[in-house]
Each structure stands twice: as structure tokens, then as C-alpha cells.
Design a protein around this motif. Structure first.
Motif, PDB file in Angstrom:
ATOM      1  N   VAL A 108       0.858  -1.182   0.000  1.00  0.00           N
ATOM      2  CA  VAL A 108       0.000   0.000   0.000  1.00  0.00           C
ATOM      3  C   VAL A 108       0.897   1.236   0.000  1.00  0.00           C
ATOM      4  O   VAL A 108       1.824   1.328   0.813  1.00  0.00           O
ATOM      5  CB  VAL A 108      -0.902   0.014   1.250  1.00  0.00           C
ATOM      6  CG1 VAL A 108      -1.743   1.279   1.285  1.00  0.00           C
ATOM      7  CG2 VAL A 108      -1.788  -1.222   1.298  1.00  0.00           C
ATOM      8  N   ASP A 109       0.631   2.164  -0.887  1.00  0.00           N
ATOM      9  CA  ASP A 109       1.384   3.414  -0.904  1.00  0.00           C
ATOM     10  C   ASP A 109       0.980   4.281   0.283  1.00  0.00           C
ATOM     11  O   ASP A 109      -0.168   4.725   0.386  1.00  0.00           O
ATOM     12  CB  ASP A 109       1.131   4.184  -2.208  1.00  0.00           C
ATOM     13  CG  ASP A 109       1.751   3.509  -3.424  1.00  0.00           C
ATOM     14  OD1 ASP A 109       2.766   2.813  -3.255  1.00  0.00           O
ATOM     15  OD2 ASP A 109       1.217   3.680  -4.535  1.00  0.00           O
ATOM     16  N   LEU A 110       1.907   4.510   1.192  1.00  0.00           N
ATOM     17  CA  LEU A 110       1.655   5.335   2.366  1.00  0.00           C
ATOM     18  C   LEU A 110       2.990   5.757   2.945  1.00  0.00           C
ATOM     19  O   LEU A 110       3.870   4.916   3.160  1.00  0.00           O
ATOM     20  CB  LEU A 110       0.863   4.549   3.422  1.00  0.00           C
ATOM     21  CG  LEU A 110       0.576   5.279   4.736  1.00  0.00           C
ATOM     22  CD1 LEU A 110      -0.375   6.459   4.509  1.00  0.00           C
ATOM     23  CD2 LEU A 110      -0.016   4.321   5.778  1.00  0.00           C
ATOM     24  N   ALA A 111       3.152   7.043   3.182  1.00  0.00           N
ATOM     25  CA  ALA A 111       4.359   7.533   3.839  1.00  0.00           C
ATOM     26  C   ALA A 111       4.276   7.201   5.319  1.00  0.00           C
ATOM     27  O   ALA A 111       3.472   7.776   6.055  1.00  0.00           O
ATOM     28  CB  ALA A 111       4.489   9.040   3.633  1.00  0.00           C
ATOM     29  N   VAL A 112       5.087   6.241   5.744  1.00  0.00           N
ATOM     30  CA  VAL A 112       5.072   5.768   7.130  1.00  0.00           C
ATOM     31  C   VAL A 112       6.256   6.386   7.865  1.00  0.00           C
ATOM     32  O   VAL A 112       7.411   6.124   7.515  1.00  0.00           O
ATOM     33  CB  VAL A 112       5.160   4.229   7.185  1.00  0.00           C
ATOM     34  CG1 VAL A 112       5.245   3.755   8.631  1.00  0.00           C
ATOM     35  CG2 VAL A 112       3.971   3.600   6.474  1.00  0.00           C
ATOM     36  N   PRO A 113       6.012   7.204   8.871  1.00  0.00           N
ATOM     37  CA  PRO A 113       7.134   7.764   9.636  1.00  0.00           C
ATOM     38  C   PRO A 113       7.738   6.718  10.560  1.00  0.00           C
ATOM     39  O   PRO A 113       7.078   5.765  10.961  1.00  0.00           O
ATOM     40  CB  PRO A 113       6.476   8.890  10.457  1.00  0.00           C
ATOM     41  CG  PRO A 113       5.069   9.028   9.941  1.00  0.00           C
ATOM     42  CD  PRO A 113       4.714   7.707   9.340  1.00  0.00           C
ATOM     43  N   ARG A 114       8.987   6.881  10.920  1.00  0.00           N
ATOM     44  CA  ARG A 114       9.573   6.052  11.971  1.00  0.00           C
ATOM     45  C   ARG A 114       9.183   6.635  13.323  1.00  0.00           C
ATOM     46  O   ARG A 114       8.861   7.816  13.439  1.00  0.00           O
ATOM     47  CB  ARG A 114      11.094   5.965  11.832  1.00  0.00           C
ATOM     48  CG  ARG A 114      11.849   7.206  12.285  1.00  0.00           C
ATOM     49  CD  ARG A 114      13.348   6.924  12.411  1.00  0.00           C
ATOM     50  NE  ARG A 114      14.079   8.113  12.852  1.00  0.00           N
ATOM     51  CZ  ARG A 114      14.273   8.415  14.131  1.00  0.00           C
ATOM     52  NH1 ARG A 114      13.797   7.639  15.086  1.00  0.00           N
ATOM     53  NH2 ARG A 114      14.947   9.505  14.464  1.00  0.00           N
ATOM     54  N   ASP A 115       9.203   5.784  14.358  1.00  0.00           N
ATOM     55  CA  ASP A 115       8.892   6.219  15.714  1.00  0.00           C
ATOM     56  C   ASP A 115       7.535   6.926  15.761  1.00  0.00           C
ATOM     57  O   ASP A 115       7.371   7.978  16.362  1.00  0.00           O
ATOM     58  CB  ASP A 115       9.989   7.137  16.245  1.00  0.00           C
ATOM     59  CG  ASP A 115       9.912   7.337  17.756  1.00  0.00           C
ATOM     60  OD1 ASP A 115       9.340   6.467  18.446  1.00  0.00           O
ATOM     61  OD2 ASP A 115      10.401   8.369  18.239  1.00  0.00           O
ATOM     62  N   ALA A 116       6.563   6.304  15.088  1.00  0.00           N
ATOM     63  CA  ALA A 116       5.223   6.885  14.997  1.00  0.00           C
ATOM     64  C   ALA A 116       4.192   5.783  15.204  1.00  0.00           C
ATOM     65  O   ALA A 116       4.522   4.597  15.272  1.00  0.00           O
ATOM     66  CB  ALA A 116       5.031   7.559  13.641  1.00  0.00           C
ATOM     67  N   ASP A 117       2.931   6.184  15.296  1.00  0.00           N
ATOM     68  CA  ASP A 117       1.858   5.221  15.515  1.00  0.00           C
ATOM     69  C   ASP A 117       1.037   5.028  14.253  1.00  0.00           C
ATOM     70  O   ASP A 117       0.711   6.002  13.554  1.00  0.00           O
ATOM     71  CB  ASP A 117       0.948   5.692  16.649  1.00  0.00           C
ATOM     72  CG  ASP A 117       1.670   5.734  17.978  1.00  0.00           C
ATOM     73  OD1 ASP A 117       2.075   4.662  18.455  1.00  0.00           O
ATOM     74  OD2 ASP A 117       1.863   6.842  18.520  1.00  0.00           O
ATOM     75  N   LEU A 118       0.716   3.751  13.971  1.00  0.00           N
ATOM     76  CA  LEU A 118      -0.171   3.403  12.871  1.00  0.00           C
ATOM     77  C   LEU A 118      -1.440   2.788  13.435  1.00  0.00           C
ATOM     78  O   LEU A 118      -1.455   2.244  14.540  1.00  0.00           O
ATOM     79  CB  LEU A 118       0.498   2.385  11.932  1.00  0.00           C
ATOM     80  CG  LEU A 118       1.727   2.801  11.142  1.00  0.00           C
ATOM     81  CD1 LEU A 118       2.192   1.650  10.244  1.00  0.00           C
ATOM     82  CD2 LEU A 118       1.464   4.038  10.310  1.00  0.00           C
ATOM     83  N   LEU A 119      -2.505   2.848  12.639  1.00  0.00           N
ATOM     84  CA  LEU A 119      -3.766   2.194  12.953  1.00  0.00           C
ATOM     85  C   LEU A 119      -3.995   1.088  11.926  1.00  0.00           C
ATOM     86  O   LEU A 119      -4.069   1.379  10.730  1.00  0.00           O
ATOM     87  CB  LEU A 119      -4.924   3.188  12.895  1.00  0.00           C
ATOM     88  CG  LEU A 119      -4.786   4.453  13.744  1.00  0.00           C
ATOM     89  CD1 LEU A 119      -5.951   5.395  13.475  1.00  0.00           C
ATOM     90  CD2 LEU A 119      -4.711   4.103  15.226  1.00  0.00           C
ATOM     91  N   VAL A 120      -4.067  -0.141  12.388  1.00  0.00           N
ATOM     92  CA  VAL A 120      -4.398  -1.269  11.513  1.00  0.00           C
ATOM     93  C   VAL A 120      -5.769  -1.774  11.951  1.00  0.00           C
ATOM     94  O   VAL A 120      -5.926  -2.279  13.061  1.00  0.00           O
ATOM     95  CB  VAL A 120      -3.351  -2.395  11.592  1.00  0.00           C
ATOM     96  CG1 VAL A 120      -3.765  -3.565  10.709  1.00  0.00           C
ATOM     97  CG2 VAL A 120      -1.973  -1.874  11.188  1.00  0.00           C
ATOM     98  N   THR A 121      -6.763  -1.615  11.078  1.00  0.00           N
ATOM     99  CA  THR A 121      -8.145  -1.920  11.439  1.00  0.00           C
ATOM    100  C   THR A 121      -8.653  -3.096  10.625  1.00  0.00           C
ATOM    101  O   THR A 121      -8.467  -3.140   9.410  1.00  0.00           O
ATOM    102  CB  THR A 121      -9.050  -0.699  11.191  1.00  0.00           C
ATOM    103  OG1 THR A 121      -8.495   0.454  11.835  1.00  0.00           O
ATOM    104  CG2 THR A 121     -10.455  -0.942  11.731  1.00  0.00           C
ATOM    105  N   THR A 122      -9.275  -4.041  11.311  1.00  0.00           N
ATOM    106  CA  THR A 122      -9.856  -5.217  10.653  1.00  0.00           C
ATOM    107  C   THR A 122     -11.358  -5.251  10.909  1.00  0.00           C
ATOM    108  O   THR A 122     -11.812  -5.006  12.037  1.00  0.00           O
ATOM    109  CB  THR A 122      -9.241  -6.517  11.187  1.00  0.00           C
ATOM    110  OG1 THR A 122      -9.470  -6.612  12.598  1.00  0.00           O
ATOM    111  CG2 THR A 122      -7.747  -6.563  10.915  1.00  0.00           C
ATOM    112  N   TYR A 123     -12.118  -5.575   9.870  1.00  0.00           N
ATOM    113  CA  TYR A 123     -13.551  -5.820  10.005  1.00  0.00           C
ATOM    114  C   TYR A 123     -13.802  -7.279   9.690  1.00  0.00           C
ATOM    115  O   TYR A 123     -13.400  -7.782   8.635  1.00  0.00           O
ATOM    116  CB  TYR A 123     -14.354  -4.938   9.054  1.00  0.00           C
ATOM    117  CG  TYR A 123     -15.811  -5.345   8.948  1.00  0.00           C
ATOM    118  CD1 TYR A 123     -16.640  -5.356  10.065  1.00  0.00           C
ATOM    119  CD2 TYR A 123     -16.345  -5.740   7.721  1.00  0.00           C
ATOM    120  CE1 TYR A 123     -17.970  -5.745   9.968  1.00  0.00           C
ATOM    121  CE2 TYR A 123     -17.680  -6.123   7.609  1.00  0.00           C
ATOM    122  CZ  TYR A 123     -18.489  -6.129   8.741  1.00  0.00           C
ATOM    123  OH  TYR A 123     -19.797  -6.524   8.639  1.00  0.00           O
ATOM    124  N   THR A 124     -14.430  -7.990  10.634  1.00  0.00           N
ATOM    125  CA  THR A 124     -14.723  -9.411  10.466  1.00  0.00           C
ATOM    126  C   THR A 124     -16.242  -9.594  10.404  1.00  0.00           C
ATOM    127  O   THR A 124     -16.911  -9.520  11.437  1.00  0.00           O
ATOM    128  CB  THR A 124     -14.119 -10.222  11.614  1.00  0.00           C
ATOM    129  OG1 THR A 124     -14.478  -9.620  12.877  1.00  0.00           O
ATOM    130  CG2 THR A 124     -12.610 -10.255  11.512  1.00  0.00           C
TER     131      THR A 124
END
Length: 402
Positions: free
Chosen positions: A132-148
Motif C-alpha cells: 500500500v502506498d503510504l508515507a510511514v514515519p519512523r517512531d510513529a503510531d499506525l492504525l491497523v483496522t480489521t472488520y470481520t
């Protein structure tokens, strides 16, 4: 108002689980530039009582990066599921903060798996998403969301995260930027077991460990686990992957318990198949010694270390041994258990079977009583360090050895 539920000893609003995914093994002479692990969490078990899974749940996992990149891919696990898991919608975004379910505006991305927005993960398996194209910073927080959307279970999870994540039982809100629907909280990570970024970093360092690596005793939502603090010192030159599970042992496990499979059983999944691992740090053994049944024969622990070394080296991974920290004052400490710890630490320091050694014992001990942890580093239970103790552990790592 957020509603917090309690499952066993862990505060959650729903217990969720993860597992590991395969990637290419490291090769000598690696040039920078490629897929590198930025975060990992080892699946420990299936959530008790979730034979029906979490149908209609959206779970927003908050995870912290060690290296940045210009693309991202996600590892999603049904490791402890006994039925296929349908992922109806998965997203990744940069978090607005590490304590909120809100995404930074403009960063929300839908994650596909094999070109499809929805995917089925077989029982006991995991999947690796498309880039996935996304600028990911280091030492940062990401949100990974799953729908089941449908029943499946048990739900794979990592029971202790030292991090608040969020969820809703009310449908597909995976791409909701505001996070307003995520009104319940969990102290566990569910389904997500790893995140890779396309990066210029020269590979990653994995840490195989127990609750001390998992961050027990550290401040929640502060990323003060010692591997996080090591990552701060590395400043994005290497990814750092935390393969610690609270209560984990080298030699034994309890099926279905969140302490996870024994370290040898999970080595391939949780370490050797993670994102471009070049070096492995091993900090395991205290639970073999202090948990019932107590392992008082150091030769048994040493034999497990030798297997970890052999299997990692067969994959081209360097192995660093870390000495076991002092635990005098912990509820079961006695001279017999202490003698086992000393013998194991002597092997780590003197055998030269590891590529290098990190002496966490000396870094955390009280000079006035070396069998105890320095009070300033003690979380209060005489086994787990506090934030200052984890900082001392991270500082004890010679970065040149990584």
C-alpha cells in the motif's frame, strides 16, 4: 463513553489475536532498500470463549513503528483459529496520536490481499497483504483496522500490549477517519502480527523474549518497552521486532494459554519468517526457572539456546545472547533457582556460542546486592523492570553488535 470489559487478568474490551507471516530469508551482503519489518507482535493464543469469533466487529489496533518507509504491508493471522477467518475490510493509516482511534487526515488506505478487499484466512494460517502506498514515519503510531463480518474462531491475539487499542461491535467502520465509532477499548492486539515497510533500513533486529521484552511494568501507551527504547537509539537504521510474550518459556507451554507456544515451537513463525531479520537477541529462560514446574537443570535451558542458535544460523541470522536479570525478592525466589540462573548466565557470557552477548544482569543489578534488581529500576515486583530499568537495558546494547 468507552466501556471496558475484563477477560481474566487482562483488561480488554474484547480479546483478539495474531500470528506471523512468511517472507524471504536474509542474505549476506544485503544492500539497503527493500521490505523491512517495522513492528511485530507474536500471537499467544486464541481468546477464551470466542469459538464464534467476533462477527461484525471492527478492531482498530494501535501499533508503533521502528523504521519508516514509502509503502507498507500488513501481516494478518488466524494462527489459533480452528475455522476460516473472513476479513471483510482492512485498512491502515497514520494515527493522529497514540492514544486515540482517530487517523491523521488523508492517510487512510484500504488494504487488499491478493488484489481483493475481502479475503479468507484458513485455520492456523496467516496472510501477507499487498503493498500500500503510504508515507510511514519512523517512531510513529499506525492504525491497523480489521472488520470481520462473519463468525470464526477462536480469535487469535497477543494478550498484553502495554497499548490501548479500540473496537466496535457495530459493523464495518474500518475506513472511518474520525474513529468516532470505536467506543470500546482493549489492552490486546488482535489479528495483526506484523507490519513491513519499504525502507532504506538495513534489515531488522528481532527479540525473542517473555514479559520483560513484552514490556510488563512499563508505562502504558508510552512505548517504553526496552526494544522500543533500543529502536530510539537506532534512529531508523534497523527495524526492531518485538517477539516477546508474557509468561513465555523456552521448553514448556500450556495449550491455549496466552503465554504462547514454547520459544522453540514459535521461533520460525515469530522470528525467522518476519521482515528481513538479520540479528536475533534472545532473552528467555527466567520463566523456565521461576514458573512451576521449575527447571533447575541449566543443561536443559542451555540445550534450548543451542537449538535457537542452530536454527537461526541456518537461516543466516546472527544470534546475540542476553543474560537473565536479577529476581531476588520475587515471590518464588530461592537459592536453588538462583543457582540455575547463575549457571545459565555463565554459559551465555563464557561459552562463545552466541555471536555476541548483552549483559542485562549487570546492567540492572543492585551493586549492594547483585542478586537483586536495583531499586530504581524495579517496577515493584522484583522481577520486571520499570521505565528506568528498561532504559538501562536498552542502553546496555552495543549498537555495533547489531
Amino acid at each position: 463513553m468507552r466501556r471496558i470489559l475484563v477477560f481474566g487478568a487482562t483488561v480488554l474490551t474484547a480479546a483478539l489475536v495474531t500470528s506471523s507471516a512468511a517472507t524471504s530469508s536474509p542474505t549476506a551482503g544485503h544492500a539497503p532498500g527493500g521490505w523491512v519489518g517495522t513492528w511485530a507482535a507474536s500471537p499467544g493464543a486464541g481468546v477464551a470463549g470466542t469459538e464464534n469469533g467476533y462477527p461484525n466487529y471492527s478492531i482498530r489496533n494501535v501499533i508503533h513503528t521502528s523504521v519508516g518507509g514509502d509503502r507498507v504491508r500488513v501481516r494478518l493471522a488466524n494462527t489459533f483459529g480452528r475455522t476460516p477467518l473472513t476479513l471483510g475490510h482492512v485498512t491502515v493509516a497514520v494515527a493522529r496520536s497514540g492514544t486515540s482511534p482517530a487517523a491523521k487526515p488523508g492517510t487512510m488506505r484500504t488494504v487488499t490481499i491478493g488484489g481483493q478487499r475481502s479475503a479468507v484466512v484458513p485455520a492456523a494460517a496467516e496472510v501477507l497483504s499487498d503493498p500500500v502506498d503510504l508515507a510511514v514515519p519512523r517512531d510513529a503510531d499506525l492504525l491497523v483496522t480489521t472488520y470481520t463480518p462473519t463468525p470464526s474462531g477462536p480469535v487469535t491475539y497477543h494478550s498484553f500490549a502495554a497499548q490501548t487499542s479500540f473496537f466496535t461491535r457495530d459493523g464495518d467502520f474500518a475506513d472511518q477517519e474520525s474513529g468516532a465509532a470505536f467506543t470500546e477499548q482493549t489492552g490486546a492486539w488482535h489479528y495483526v502480527s506484523g507490519v513491513d515497510v519499504h525502507s532504506t533500513a538495513r534489515g531488522s533486529v528481532a527479540v525473542l523474549g517473555d514479559s520483560i521484552t513484552d514490556g510488563a511494568g512499563s508505562t502504558t501507551n508510552a512505548n517504553n518497552r526496552w526494544p522500543d527504547l533500543l529502536s530510539d537509539r537506532l534512529r531508523g537504521r534497523l527495524g526492531v521486532l518485538n517477539a516477546g510474550i508474557g509468561g513465555n518459556r523456552l521448553l514448556l507451554d500450556i495449550p491455549g494459554h496466552p503465554f504462547g507456544r514454547n520459544a522453540l515451537a514459535r521461533l520460525a513463525d515469530d522470528v525467522l519468517s518476519q521482515g528481513d531479520v538479520r540479528t536475533l537477541i534472545v532473552l528467555e529462560g527466567i520463566n523456565d526457572i521461576q514458573q512451576d514446574p521449575h527447571q533447575t537443570d541449566p543443561a536443559m535451558i542451555i540445550s534450548a539456546y543451542r537449538q535457537v542458535i542452530a536454527q537461526a544460523k541456518a537461516r543466516g541470522v546472527r544470534v546475540i545472547g542476553a543474560t537473565i536479570v536479577p529476581f531476588k525478592g520475587w515471590r518464588v525466589w530461592d537459592e536453588t533457582l538462583e543457582a540455575t540462573r547463575q549457571a545459565v548466565n555463565d554459559f551465555i557470557r563464557e561459552s562463545h556460542e552466541f555471536d555476541a552477548v548483552i549483559d542485562f544482569d549487570k546492567a540492572t543489578q543492585d551493586p549492594a546486592d547483585p542478586l537483586r534488581m536495583l531499586p530504581a529500576y524495579d517496577s515493584g515486583d522484583h522481577l520486571h523492570p520499570n521505565d528506568a530499568g528498561y532504559r538501562a537495558m536498552a542502553a546496555a546494547v552495543d549498537l555495533a553488535k547489531l
